[in-house]
Scaffold this active site. Structure first.
Site, mmCIF file in Angstrom:
data_model
loop_
_atom_site.group_PDB
_atom_site.id
_atom_site.type_symbol
_atom_site.label_atom_id
_atom_site.label_comp_id
_atom_site.label_asym_id
_atom_site.label_seq_id
_atom_site.Cartn_x
_atom_site.Cartn_y
_atom_site.Cartn_z
ATOM 1 N N CYS A 1 23.131 49.101 24.841
ATOM 2 C CA CYS A 1 22.762 47.701 25.067
ATOM 3 C C CYS A 1 23.900 46.823 25.558
ATOM 4 O O CYS A 1 23.710 46.013 26.469
ATOM 5 C CB CYS A 1 22.130 47.106 23.805
ATOM 6 N N HIS B 1 22.151 43.834 18.647
ATOM 7 C CA HIS B 1 21.607 44.096 19.975
ATOM 8 C C HIS B 1 22.143 43.030 20.922
ATOM 9 O O HIS B 1 22.215 41.849 20.571
ATOM 10 C CB HIS B 1 20.083 44.085 19.967
ATOM 11 N N ASP C 1 16.835 40.556 29.180
ATOM 12 C CA ASP C 1 17.384 41.759 28.564
ATOM 13 C C ASP C 1 17.206 42.960 29.478
ATOM 14 O O ASP C 1 16.076 43.397 29.725
ATOM 15 C CB ASP C 1 16.671 41.999 27.228
ATOM 16 N N ASN D 1 13.207 36.742 14.658
ATOM 17 C CA ASN D 1 12.382 36.106 13.636
ATOM 18 C C ASN D 1 11.437 37.025 12.877
ATOM 19 O O ASN D 1 10.782 36.578 11.935
ATOM 20 C CB ASN D 1 11.526 35.004 14.267
ATOM 21 N N GLU E 1 17.031 29.105 8.124
ATOM 22 C CA GLU E 1 16.114 29.848 7.264
ATOM 23 C C GLU E 1 15.647 28.951 6.112
ATOM 24 O O GLU E 1 16.449 28.334 5.412
ATOM 25 C CB GLU E 1 16.804 31.089 6.691
ATOM 26 N N ILE F 1 24.851 45.200 -3.321
ATOM 27 C CA ILE F 1 25.872 46.191 -2.987
ATOM 28 C C ILE F 1 27.168 45.454 -2.690
ATOM 29 O O ILE F 1 27.195 44.517 -1.885
ATOM 30 C CB ILE F 1 25.456 47.053 -1.779
ATOM 31 N N LYS F 2 28.241 45.852 -3.353
ATOM 32 C CA LYS F 2 29.569 45.307 -3.116
ATOM 33 C C LYS F 2 30.446 46.395 -2.505
ATOM 34 O O LYS F 2 30.268 47.587 -2.793
ATOM 35 C CB LYS F 2 30.197 44.803 -4.418
ATOM 36 N N GLU G 1 24.668 43.677 -17.123
ATOM 37 C CA GLU G 1 25.047 43.978 -15.736
ATOM 38 C C GLU G 1 25.720 45.341 -15.700
ATOM 39 O O GLU G 1 26.449 45.716 -16.624
ATOM 40 C CB GLU G 1 25.990 42.890 -15.199
#
Length: 684
Positions: free
Chosen positions: A272, A329, A353, A393, A441, A474-475, A536
């Site tokens: 791309c 992309h 594109d 979106n 958002e 996730i860290k 935790e």
């Protein structure tokens, strides 16, 4: 008694290419031929055989023609004579010198004339040739752009940066557009001539070249070769036999030259960002302001329902998912008016594109579509608004296919269309242009846009993530370099009021930037994770170089997936994160004072970060007006041990002054396509 003006008898013509090309900002193409822009006067000198020019007593018939079947009705042929002064709104000509045997003739092409190669006949038989381009400096041209800074960036700049990798770790890849390098303009015009519309009906096609909308649509189809003799062959596998990896390219120049000199055979291979970069080069060469943009977490909606459905098994492994979310992309935006849409709000940046993904009007192309239409959810706008709207979106829904054949919905937090990025005007900074494509958002405007687009509300899905209960994240470690071992972590927390007993599946695999999964890089399955209220748990997963190295693609990406199953409710919670392993930095030092047409040396070095030697090491450099449009390579004769520096000295001769970007690439048997750059100011 009536008086008939006599036709000028021309002996020879001087095209004054150096003056005209500089005045029309085309001199970087060279001054050996006439290259001008529409809607702007240019001057040529006529040397007469006999007599001299006399105002009111002399005449000259001018005929401008382009294409194989020039017709006045379609704008590919224009007939005009001498006027008292040049009219920049149409084809016109005027004498601007005093009477004499040398006539300075000022001419102007209509700001709506088709671009391309022209023959201009003066009088009975004198002919000259010139090339006509779009003119973003002309207020009457459909590609007019007001800001000189923007024009310098989006039309004249021959190098730039393309952002790749991840939205939380965008890496700027240097690229040489090289639209003014030798032979590139001819290759761009040949692209127009080789398009199927021109081959079927050349007269109609050449007439269409007056319209940047039409030209961009042709370029969107012709930069890929899926339906025609286009420029690039797309390849998203890991097998690049018969060509070169898309990672190899650092410039559009070599690609366009190869296509042009090899009888229009598609150049292998592209992905791309390569498709987008070549389209940007061609657009700028033709005079259309253009930039490459990167959309992170880009959705590929194949059925136009604006919804991406993903399926996993009970171990979190993807199964049967056809629609993808690309890590990023790239496409391009070009600047123009849209009179066809009858709404001035839709003027300005248009997305198109050239990467072949879905067919549009039976051809692999996409756009141009106004960014404003995407933001407003106006999906009936030409061209391909629903596809682009979905890229930024689309909603994402994940389902788990269980062994008993049942299926359940998995709660995820995936959002598409993040950190849409392009190079800033006049600097190497990243400009975030997400606001041009979408409202924030969760905002009221976003809700209205989705309603207008007749699509389910993304906010409903987001609200499901809030409130009490199990949470999963996730860290990652701060330093994740290729060649080292490191830990990543699944963070599980219970914000509810009752004890929780869960199963945690935490895995990793290599992944391409398009979302295609590769081999396993590390896996952990914990059947009994117990969490009291407020509890935790931090679960590590070790990623070892010895395991992930063989699985990585050239993208250096690893997909982390954590799946949490609540035994008490049967509900599943999933989170994904993609990490990029960083390559070592290439250091570039310029030796000597950078001067135009003076030989320079660049001292280049890179430290081997791997726990094994590097063999077959090679540095290469390229830069617009620095290396003559060619790649200069320097191979290292010896291997480079772990922790040692690979070093090379490469010589080049700049041909033009100004700020130039020297693009550097390093390759070896174990470390491929490491890219860097150095800005160099070249003096006169």
């Amino acid at each position: 008694m009536t008086f008939s003006p006599f036709e000028l008898s021309i002996d020879r013509v001087s095209l004054e290419c150096e003056f005209n090309n500089m005045d029309h900002r085309t001199d970087l193409n060279g001054v050996d031929r006439l290259i001008v822009r529409r809607g702007q006067p240019f001057s040529i000198s006529l040397y007469l055989r006999s007599g001299g020019y006399q105002p009111g007593a002399s005449s000259l018939t001018c005929v401008a023609e382009t294409g194989p079947q020039p017709v006045e009705q379609y704008g590919t042929r224009a007939v005009f004579g001498l006027s008292p002064s040049v009219d920049t709104s149409c084809w016109s000509a005027a004498v601007i010198s005093p009477p004499g045997d040398m006539v300075a003739l000022s001419l102007c092409a209509s700001p709506e004339a088709p671009i391309g190669r022209y023959t201009l006949t003066l009088g009975p038989s004198t002919q000259i040739q010139f090339i006509l381009l779009f003119n973003p400096w002309c207020k009457d041209d459909a590609v007019h752009m007001e800001s000189e800074q923007d024009l310098a960036e989006y039309v004249l700049a021959q190098d730039g940066l393309i952002f790749r990798d991840l939205n939380n770790y965008p890496i700027a890849t240097p690229w040489t557009y090289g639209q003014f390098e030798s032979g590139i303009l001819d290759a761009c015009l040949r692209i127009l001539d080789m398009n199927p519309k021109c081959l079927r009906n050349p007269g109609k096609d050449h007439s269409g070249r007056r319209n940047p909308i039409y030209v961009c649509r042709v370029l969107s189809a012709m930069v890929n070769c899926n339906d025609d003799r286009g420029v690039l062959f797309g390849n998203w596998s890991n097998n690049f036999d018969g060509g070169v990896s898309p990672m190899f390219w650092r410039s559009s120049v070599e690609i366009l030259r190869n296509w042009d000199t090899q009888a229009c055979a598609p150049v292998k291979f592209g992905q791309c960002w390569v498709f987008a970069a070549v389209a940007c080069s061609v657009s700028r060469a033709l005079g259309i302001p253009c930039r490459v943009v990167t959309n992170y977490a880009s959705a590929h909606d194949s059925n136009a329902d604006l919804l991406i459905k993903r399926y996993i098994d009970e171990n979190g492994k993807p199964v049967g998912s056809k629609e993808m979310i690309w890590n990023y992309h790239c496409w391009v935006e070009s600047w123009m008016t849209r009179p066809d849409l009858k709404n001035p709000e839709f003027n300005g940046w248009q997305a198109y594109d050239p990467t072949p993904q879905e067919r549009s009007e039976k051809v692999f192309c996409c756009g141009p579509v106004p960014l404003r239409a995407i933001k407003q959810g106006e999906l009936t706008c030409s061209y391909d608004a629903p596809f682009v709207f979905a890229e930024v979106n689309a909603d994402v829904v994940t389902y788990m296919k269980k062994q008993d054949g049942s299926m359940s919905k998995v709660t995820t937090t995936t959002l598409v269309g993040q950190m849409i990025s392009t190079k800033s005007v006049g600097s190497d900074d990243r400009e975030d242009i997400t606001h041009l494509y979408k409202y924030p958002e969760g905002s009221a405007e976003e809700r209205e846009t989705f309603t207008k687009a007749n699509h389910q509300n993304k906010l409903l899905h987001q609200q499901q993530q809030q409130g009490d209960g199990l949470h999963l994240a996730i860290k990652v470690s701060p330093d994740m370099r290729k060649g080292c071992d490191f830990d990543v972590f699944a963070l599980v927390s219970n914000k509810g009021h009752s004890d929780k007993k869960c199963r945690l599946v935490f895995g990793s695999c290599a992944v391409s930037y398009t979302g295609v999964m590769g081999g396993n890089c590390g896996f952990k399955d914990m059947l009994n994770v117990e969490l009291p209220p407020g509890g935790e748990r931090r679960v590590p997963l070790r990623l070892n170089y010895s395991k992930y190295d063989a699985e990585l693609t050239e993208d250096n990406l690893i997909r982390l997936a954590a799946l949490l199953l609540d035994y008490s409710t049967g509900e599943a919670l999933m989170t994904l994160r993609t990490i990029v392993l960083t390559n070592p930095e290439i250091k570039v030092q310029i030796l000597g004072e950078p001067k135009e047409n003076r030989r320079l040396a660049a001292e280049i070095s890179l430290k081997n970060p791997l726990p094994e030697p590097l063999h077959n090491c090679c540095f290469s450099i390229e830069g617009a007006n620095l290396t003559g449009g060619t790649v200069i390579c320097e191979s290292l004769g010896q291997s480079v041990e772990p922790g040692q520096d690979a070093k090379a000295k490469i010589y080049f001769t700049p041909t033009r002054s100004g700020l130039r970007k020297l693009v550097v690439d390093f390759n070896s048997n174990r470390l491929c396509h490491v890219k860097g750059y150095r800005n160099v100011i070249i003096g006169k």
